[in-house]
Design a protein around this motif. Structure first.
Motif, PDB file in Angstrom:
ATOM      1  N   GLU A   1       0.894  -1.251   0.187  1.00 31.74           N
ATOM      2  CA  GLU A   1       0.039  -0.179  -0.019  1.00 31.74           C
ATOM      3  C   GLU A   1       0.811   1.325   0.120  1.00 31.74           C
ATOM      4  N   ALA A   2       1.906   1.351   0.853  1.00 30.53           N
ATOM      5  CA  ALA A   2       2.698   2.328   0.866  1.00 30.53           C
ATOM      6  C   ALA A   2       3.528   2.536  -0.549  1.00 30.53           C
ATOM      7  N   TYR A   3       3.988   1.402  -1.119  1.00 28.42           N
ATOM      8  CA  TYR A   3       4.528   1.571  -2.279  1.00 28.42           C
ATOM      9  C   TYR A   3       3.732   2.123  -3.672  1.00 28.42           C
ATOM     10  N   VAL A   4       2.466   1.804  -3.455  1.00 31.61           N
ATOM     11  CA  VAL A   4       1.509   2.243  -4.361  1.00 31.61           C
ATOM     12  C   VAL A   4       1.292   3.915  -4.188  1.00 31.61           C
ATOM     13  N   LYS A   5       1.428   4.410  -2.852  1.00 27.99           N
ATOM     14  CA  LYS A   5       1.122   5.824  -2.712  1.00 27.99           C
ATOM     15  C   LYS A   5       2.383   6.373  -3.355  1.00 27.99           C
ATOM     16  N   MET A   6       3.426   5.625  -3.044  1.00 28.82           N
ATOM     17  CA  MET A   6       4.717   6.445  -3.340  1.00 28.82           C
ATOM     18  C   MET A   6       4.833   6.650  -5.104  1.00 28.82           C
ATOM     19  N   VAL A   7       4.471   5.516  -5.533  1.00 27.39           N
ATOM     20  CA  VAL A   7       4.437   5.446  -7.118  1.00 27.39           C
ATOM     21  C   VAL A   7       3.221   6.521  -7.623  1.00 27.39           C
ATOM     22  N   GLN A   8       2.291   6.699  -7.085  1.00 28.83           N
ATOM     23  CA  GLN A   8       1.363   7.616  -7.388  1.00 28.83           C
ATOM     24  C   GLN A   8       1.769   8.931  -7.338  1.00 28.83           C
ATOM     25  N   ALA A   9       2.537   9.110  -6.288  1.00 30.79           N
ATOM     26  CA  ALA A   9       3.168  10.552  -6.462  1.00 30.79           C
ATOM     27  C   ALA A   9       4.083  11.038  -7.256  1.00 30.79           C
ATOM     28  N   GLN A  10       4.730  10.010  -7.761  1.00 30.05           N
ATOM     29  CA  GLN A  10       5.865  10.130  -8.543  1.00 30.05           C
ATOM     30  C   GLN A  10       5.262  10.172 -10.072  1.00 30.05           C
ATOM     31  N   VAL A  11       3.893   9.571 -10.239  1.00 34.53           N
ATOM     32  CA  VAL A  11       3.159   9.849 -11.535  1.00 34.53           C
ATOM     33  C   VAL A  11       2.574  11.099 -11.577  1.00 34.53           C
TER      34      VAL A  11
ATOM     35  N   ASP B   1      15.263  -1.088 -10.271  1.00 34.48           N
ATOM     36  CA  ASP B   1      14.694  -2.299  -9.822  1.00 34.48           C
ATOM     37  C   ASP B   1      13.396  -2.098  -9.273  1.00 34.48           C
ATOM     38  N   SER B   2      12.706  -1.094  -9.462  1.00 32.84           N
ATOM     39  CA  SER B   2      11.299  -0.847  -9.014  1.00 32.84           C
ATOM     40  C   SER B   2      10.415  -1.658  -9.856  1.00 32.84           C
ATOM     41  N   LYS B   3      10.007  -2.799  -9.480  1.00 37.63           N
ATOM     42  CA  LYS B   3       9.172  -3.767 -10.242  1.00 37.63           C
ATOM     43  C   LYS B   3       7.747  -3.933  -9.705  1.00 37.63           C
ATOM     44  N   GLY B   4       7.705  -3.808  -8.429  1.00 35.66           N
ATOM     45  CA  GLY B   4       6.329  -4.249  -7.780  1.00 35.66           C
ATOM     46  C   GLY B   4       6.331  -4.047  -6.200  1.00 35.66           C
ATOM     47  N   CYS B   5       5.345  -4.489  -5.781  1.00 40.90           N
ATOM     48  CA  CYS B   5       5.116  -4.696  -4.090  1.00 40.90           C
ATOM     49  C   CYS B   5       6.136  -5.643  -3.595  1.00 40.90           C
ATOM     50  N   PRO B   6       6.420  -5.204  -2.092  1.00 34.93           N
ATOM     51  CA  PRO B   6       7.182  -6.420  -1.615  1.00 34.93           C
ATOM     52  C   PRO B   6       6.595  -7.708  -1.456  1.00 34.93           C
ATOM     53  N   ASN B   7       5.433  -7.633  -1.564  1.00 32.96           N
ATOM     54  CA  ASN B   7       4.479  -9.336  -1.466  1.00 32.96           C
ATOM     55  C   ASN B   7       4.565  -9.814  -2.918  1.00 32.96           C
ATOM     56  N   GLY B   8       5.226  -9.372  -3.853  1.00 35.90           N
ATOM     57  CA  GLY B   8       5.403 -10.244  -4.940  1.00 35.90           C
ATOM     58  C   GLY B   8       4.336  -9.744  -6.043  1.00 35.90           C
ATOM     59  N   LYS B   9       3.288  -8.868  -5.789  1.00 37.91           N
ATOM     60  CA  LYS B   9       2.482  -8.376  -6.712  1.00 37.91           C
ATOM     61  C   LYS B   9       2.951  -7.348  -7.666  1.00 37.91           C
ATOM     62  N   THR B  10       2.486  -7.278  -8.901  1.00 42.57           N
ATOM     63  CA  THR B  10       2.732  -6.207  -9.670  1.00 42.57           C
ATOM     64  C   THR B  10       2.013  -4.926  -9.827  1.00 42.57           C
ATOM     65  N   ILE B  11       2.387  -3.936 -10.195  1.00 42.63           N
ATOM     66  CA  ILE B  11       1.577  -2.398 -10.222  1.00 42.63           C
ATOM     67  C   ILE B  11       1.518  -2.170 -11.431  1.00 42.63           C
ATOM     68  N   ILE B  12       0.493  -1.410 -12.003  1.00 47.38           N
ATOM     69  CA  ILE B  12       0.400  -0.954 -13.208  1.00 47.38           C
ATOM     70  C   ILE B  12      -0.120   0.584 -13.177  1.00 47.38           C
TER      71      ILE B  12
END
Length: 104
Positions: free
Chosen positions: A43-53, A79-90
């Motif tokens: 969840e934190a990674y998704v928020k961080m990527v959203q801020a970068q978008v 190396d930013s490929k996805g979440c720590p739990n292995g899920k991919t984000i788009i």
């Protein structure tokens, strides 16, 4: 016979039993919380990527089409490929960062 101070075999076995019981109790709790930690990290990674978008959009006046755009322009590490739990984000067509539904 010398009267040396030390632990007897029985005392050492009791200590080992206590340590074993403590480990048996704590290890399942640690693994149970591991999935929760990975979910929060995602969840934190998704928020961080959203801020970068949003930063990319403000600077370039257009939305990135994929994570590759953000990586190429230096908004994310290589190396930013996805979440720590292995899920991919788009990044969807509206610029929202989402976790891919088909990935476990």
């Amino acid at each position: 016979m010398n009267n040396e101070k030390g632990f007897t075999l029985l005392e050492m076995m009791v200590v080992m039993l206590i340590i074993s019981v403590i480990l048996i109790i704590t290890i399942p709790n640690i693994t149970k919380h591991n999935s929760n930690i990975n979910t929060k990290g995602c969840e934190a990674y998704v928020k961080m990527v959203q801020a970068q978008v949003q930063a990319y959009q403000m600077e370039k006046k257009k939305l990135p089409t994929s994570l590759k755009d953000l990586i190429d322009e230096g908004y994310l590490k290589e190396d930013s490929k996805g979440c720590p739990n292995g899920k991919t984000i788009i990044i969807d067509s509206e610029g929202n960062v989402v976790v891919e539904a088909g990935n476990t």
